[in-house]
Write a protein that holds these residues in place. Sequence first.
Motif, PDB file in Angstrom:
ATOM      1  N   ALA A   1       0.912  -1.007  -0.089  1.00  0.00           N
ATOM      2  CA  ALA A   1       0.039   0.011  -0.005  1.00  0.00           C
ATOM      3  C   ALA A   1       0.814   1.193   0.015  1.00  0.00           C
ATOM      4  O   ALA A   1       0.337   2.308  -0.599  1.00  0.00           O
ATOM      5  CB  ALA A   1      -0.907   0.010   1.322  1.00  0.00           C
ATOM      6  N   TYR A   2       2.008   1.270   0.849  1.00  0.00           N
ATOM      7  CA  TYR A   2       2.821   2.537   0.980  1.00  0.00           C
ATOM      8  C   TYR A   2       3.418   2.641  -0.652  1.00  0.00           C
ATOM      9  O   TYR A   2       3.577   3.827  -1.049  1.00  0.00           O
ATOM     10  CB  TYR A   2       3.929   2.050   1.817  1.00  0.00           C
TER      11      TYR A   2
ATOM     12  N   LYS B   1      -8.870   6.127   3.834  1.00  0.00           N
ATOM     13  CA  LYS B   1      -8.803   6.836   2.363  1.00  0.00           C
ATOM     14  C   LYS B   1      -9.530   5.963   1.443  1.00  0.00           C
ATOM     15  O   LYS B   1     -10.587   6.350   0.560  1.00  0.00           O
ATOM     16  CB  LYS B   1      -7.364   7.208   1.908  1.00  0.00           C
ATOM     17  N   LYS B   2      -9.307   4.658   1.327  1.00  0.00           N
ATOM     18  CA  LYS B   2      -9.478   3.737   0.293  1.00  0.00           C
ATOM     19  C   LYS B   2     -10.931   3.106   0.647  1.00  0.00           C
ATOM     20  O   LYS B   2     -11.841   3.083  -0.076  1.00  0.00           O
ATOM     21  CB  LYS B   2      -8.542   2.430   0.466  1.00  0.00           C
TER      22      LYS B   2
ATOM     23  N   ASN C   1       0.984   4.064  -2.899  1.00  0.00           N
ATOM     24  CA  ASN C   1       0.663   5.404  -2.406  1.00  0.00           C
ATOM     25  C   ASN C   1       1.583   6.231  -2.984  1.00  0.00           C
ATOM     26  O   ASN C   1       1.514   7.373  -3.264  1.00  0.00           O
ATOM     27  CB  ASN C   1       0.504   5.424  -0.846  1.00  0.00           C
TER      28      ASN C   1
ATOM     29  N   ASP D   1      -4.289   5.360   7.994  1.00  0.00           N
ATOM     30  CA  ASP D   1      -4.440   6.148   6.757  1.00  0.00           C
ATOM     31  C   ASP D   1      -5.121   5.634   5.458  1.00  0.00           C
ATOM     32  O   ASP D   1      -6.043   6.039   4.986  1.00  0.00           O
ATOM     33  CB  ASP D   1      -3.183   7.134   6.354  1.00  0.00           C
ATOM     34  N   TYR D   2      -4.350   4.514   5.137  1.00  0.00           N
ATOM     35  CA  TYR D   2      -5.071   3.826   3.927  1.00  0.00           C
ATOM     36  C   TYR D   2      -6.226   3.256   4.002  1.00  0.00           C
ATOM     37  O   TYR D   2      -7.010   3.478   2.915  1.00  0.00           O
ATOM     38  CB  TYR D   2      -3.775   2.678   3.622  1.00  0.00           C
TER      39      TYR D   2
END
Length: 170
Positions: free
Chosen positions: A20-21, A159-160, A24, A155-156
Motif C-alpha cells: 500500500a505504501y 482513504k480507500k 501510495n 490512513d490507507y
Amino acid sequence: LGLDTIPAEEIFSSSFAAAAYLENINFKATGKKVYVIGEVGICEELDLIGVPHIGGPADTGKEPDLGPGGKLEVDEDVGAVLVGCDRTVNYYKIQYAQLCINEHDAEFIATNMDAVTHLTDAQEWAGNGSMVGAIKGCTGQEPTVVGKPSPLMIDYMEKKFGFDRSRICM
C-alpha cells in the motif's frame, strides 16, 4: 484466532501495508524494482500491485564471493529495499541490501519493527526488528516503517474505504 471464515482480502498485514505504501508513493511509475528481504507473502503483495521485485526466497542459500577481489554486483534498478520477517536471512541478503541503500540510494522500508514474534506456541522467536536491525547496523540508515506502529495502515483504510477514523481500532 478463529478467523478461518474471514476472506484474505479483509486481512491487512504488514506485507500488505508495504505494498500500500509503494502504491501510495507511485513507486511503480519510477520503473525501479524492490529488493526483498522477506518471504513469499511480501512478493505476492508486490505482484498484486504490479511492482517488480527481486530477492526474497530466490536468494535463500546464496553466498557472496569473499575471496580476493570478491565483490557483490547489485541490480542498479533497485529503488527500494523492503525488509520483512525472513526465516532464511543470510549474509548475502544483508550485503545486497546494504549496497542498494548505501551505493544506489534505494529507499529502506521495513514492514514492522517487532522485536519478537510467535512462530510456534513453544517460545518467542526473533522478529522482523532483528532483520531490520542488521540492515540499520550496516547502513547507518533508519527505515520507513509502514506496518505497526505506523499510521499508514489506518490512513490507507480511511482513504480507500471511507472509514470513520474514530471508529478504527488497531
